[in-house]
Design an enzyme around this catalytic site. Structure first.
Site, PDB file in Angstrom:
ATOM      1  N   ILE A 287      12.963   7.759 -40.564  1.00 20.71           N
ATOM      2  CA  ILE A 287      11.880   7.198 -40.303  1.00 20.71           C
ATOM      3  C   ILE A 287      11.112   7.683 -39.101  1.00 20.71           C
ATOM      4  CG2 ILE A 287      12.285   5.453 -42.153  1.00 20.71           C
ATOM      5  CD1 ILE A 287      12.585   3.708 -39.657  1.00 20.71           C
ATOM      6  N   CYS A 288       9.725   7.646 -39.109  1.00 19.99           N
ATOM      7  CA  CYS A 288       8.853   7.578 -37.958  1.00 19.99           C
ATOM      8  C   CYS A 288       7.388   7.169 -38.124  1.00 19.99           C
ATOM      9  CB  CYS A 288       8.431   8.879 -37.616  1.00 19.99           C
ATOM     10  SG  CYS A 288       7.616  10.061 -38.568  1.00 19.99           S
ATOM     11  N   ARG A 289       6.549   6.896 -37.645  1.00 20.60           N
ATOM     12  CA  ARG A 289       5.074   6.253 -37.949  1.00 20.60           C
ATOM     13  C   ARG A 289       4.532   7.021 -39.186  1.00 20.60           C
ATOM     14  NH1 ARG A 289      -0.358   6.717 -37.042  1.00 20.60           N
ATOM     15  NH2 ARG A 289      -1.444   4.677 -36.799  1.00 20.60           N
TER      16      ARG A 289
ATOM     17  N   MET B 136       6.691   4.519 -41.411  1.00 19.30           N
ATOM     18  CA  MET B 136       6.236   3.116 -41.115  1.00 19.30           C
ATOM     19  C   MET B 136       4.799   2.567 -41.705  1.00 19.30           C
ATOM     20  SD  MET B 136       8.929   1.938 -39.653  1.00 19.30           S
ATOM     21  CE  MET B 136       8.301  -0.086 -39.246  1.00 19.30           C
TER      22      MET B 136
END
Length: 568
Positions: free
Chosen positions: A527-529, A555
């Site tokens: 995951i990242c933004r 996210m």
């Protein structure tokens, strides 16, 4: 040949004009029970709100225009009472004097539309409760808003000393197009607006995680949204305002109430003629817009049509399909082999400068049909080049076949309305042409910094989806991550704003040197933004022998799903 067209507006009026262009000798009679033969009912909320100032701007074509330009006999305030298919006649009543006449036809076109739903609730006929379906409806609402009640015509309207204008409240019932557009325009008029929706989301065609963003946008602009609560009745309070009562037992006060519960196909005439009515309650037609009687056609909001993607019968009350259906009926009457392809339900709604739009099939529809052959991606590209001032993100959901990559549906919303419109319109054409996500990769679209990016969001969607199907970016989604190993590749400072409990944090820049800290016997969900850095990380780990997957949308999509779970 004599053709009678019952109903004007979009479907009937377009049919009449097209038929005249194809057949100069046909005798064409168009009747409309209202005072206007062709008007823009999509613009009615904006006329109420004053965006469209003149009522005349809503009138697309007048009786006089149809007579002089097209030599069509137009009769407004003329209601069709009964059809005799055996005798091929229609009984017409003059609304003004009640006189009934009978006209014969060779071909008949029904375009009766779909009147607003008005359930038999206590108090529903009280003054101050309105529908928004016709030009007279909009006129009546404007008159009411401008001072039709004792409350609204208070001291602040007097000349001389200017008194403080009292706070005004409005209640809108229904969370579809008209309901949301009326809520926006009433806010612009200075009302405090409560919007009540019986289902658990706004804009039914959208998937819930997208609908929740629309809901948040409305709330940020002052609309009080009430979901999962239907209206049970209305009462007039002392002082002239109205009380709206709901299933939950709560009440909401308003000086004006707008009913936008939906529409129901007008099949009264069709039933008197013995025409087949479909399972959805609309007039059943074939691809040539013919009803069960070969000499009677039907178009517009009253007909059932096939969904272009699923093949299921559907009701689509939109002006675009109605216009196309009217043209097709005219073509067939004139001897041409025109066919209606079906509808994709392509639509857009503008709200407070932003927009939400969609086309094709939704995820919830595919699940309802038991169709497992699809994948989805979430992406959040800028509306135009990020270095050019004013770029705003577009939240997009793209649905496609796992088996062959065919594009199935798309949903998008953002604060830059034209940018949303541009992308969904392009994707709608792609769907109609049977395009795949691989075609989106190669699509050549306009580019200049103020309009888009060298890698347009449409291209970007295709590239991301193609990476998934080629195996370059195995995908996972937040609703299937319970107990999964999560790797967060954002910077530590970002985690102070929002983080996922239990996720391991290794910033992307450190990943290559720290791969030894990751398990090789577990699936790693990254995951990242927004999922872009997670994609880079996925490629690193896959090529180092790890079992890695990118969590679609990162996210940002987690926030959408979290809001959806919290609210619904």
């Amino acid at each position: 040949m004599k053709v009678i067209i019952i109903g004007g507006v979009a479907g009937g009026a377009s049919c009449a004009a097209r038929l005249r262009r194809l057949d100069e000798k046909a005798e064409i009679l168009m009747v409309e029970r209202g005072p206007y033969v062709s008007y823009a009912n999509c613009g009615l909320p904006y006329h109420v709100g004053g965006v469209i100032e003149k009522e005349s701007s809503l009138l697309v074509a007048s009786e006089q225009l149809f007579r002089t330009h097209f030599a069509i006999d137009v009769r407004t305030n003329c209601e069709a009472m009964a059809i005799s298919p055996k005798n091929k006649t229609v009984d017409l009543r003059n609304v003004a004097n009640g006189e009934v006449t009978t006209e014969s036809y060779d071909k008949l076109v029904l375009s009766p539309g779909a009147p607003s739903v008005r359930p038999p609730l206590p108090g529903i006929d009280l003054p101050g409760i309105f529908h928004v379906r016709t030009v007279p409806d909009a006129r009546t609402i404007r008159e009411w808003v401008e001072g039709g009640t004792t409350f609204l015509a208070g001291m602040y309207r007097y000349s001389g000393i200017q008194f403080v204008k009292p706070a005004r409240q409005a209640v809108v019932v229904g969370g579809g197009f008209i309901g949301l557009e009326m809520a926006e325009n009433l806010i612009h008029l200075g009302f405090k607006v409560t919007l009540i929706q019986k289902p658990d989301q706004l804009l039914g065609p959208l998937d819930k995680e997208i609908a929740v963003l629309v809901e948040g946008h409305l709330k940020r602009h002052g609309v009080h949204v009430v979901l999962n609560d239907g209206v049970t009745g209305f009462e007039r309070l002392e002082g002239g305002s109205l009380e709206v009562q709901t299933i939950s037992g709560k009440t909401h006060r308003g000086e004006i109430v707008i009913l936008a519960i939906g529409v129901r196909p007008d099949t009264t005439l069709a039933k008197t003629a013995g025409l087949a009515i479909g399972e959805r309650g609309g007039i059943r037609v074939d691809e040539h817009m013919r009803t069960s009687d070969p000499d009677i056609f039907a178009v517009g909001d009253a007909v059932e049509v096939k969904d272009f993607m699923t093949g299921q019968w559907s009701l689509i009350a939109l002006a675009g399909p109605a216009n196309r259906q009217g043209r097709i009926a005219a073509d067939v009457i004139a001897g041409r082999d025109s066919r209606y392809r079906g509808t994709q339900g392509t639509a857009i709604i503008g709200l407070f400068g932003g927009a939400a739009a969609w086309t094709g099939v939704s995820e919830k529809t595919l699940k309802k049909l038991g169709d497992p052959d699809f994948e989805k991606i979430y992406l959040f590209p800028n509306s135009h080049a990020g270095y050019y001032p004013g770029a705003k993100p577009i939240a997009m959901k793209i649905i496609f076949r796992k088996s062959d990559g065919r594009l199935l549906g798309a949903q998008a919303l953002g604060q830059d309305g034209p940018a949303v419109d541009k992308r969904i319109s392009a994707l709608a054409i792609a769907i109609q042409m049977g395009a795949t996500i691989y075609d989106l990769e190669e699509a050549e679209l306009c580019y200049a910094p103020q309009f888009g990016s060298a890698k347009d969001p449409v291209n970007f969607a295709g590239m991301v989806a193609a990476d998934v199907l080629r195996g370059d970016m195995p995908l996972s989604h937040w609703d299937s991550l319970d107990g999964a190993f999560l790797l967060d590749v954002r910077e530590p400072v970002e985690l102070t704003v929002e983080s996922v409990p239990g996720a391991v944090n290794i910033p992307l820049g450190q990943l290559r040197s720290r791969v030894g800290e990751l398990p090789r016997d577990r699936e790693i969900h990254i995951i990242c933004r927004s999922a872009q850095r997670a994609y880079y990380a996925t490629r690193i780990l896959l090529q180092n022998g790890f079992n890695a997957r990118n969590v679609s949308g990162g996210m940002l999509s987690r926030a959408m799903h979290s809001l959806s779970d919290l609210i619904y």
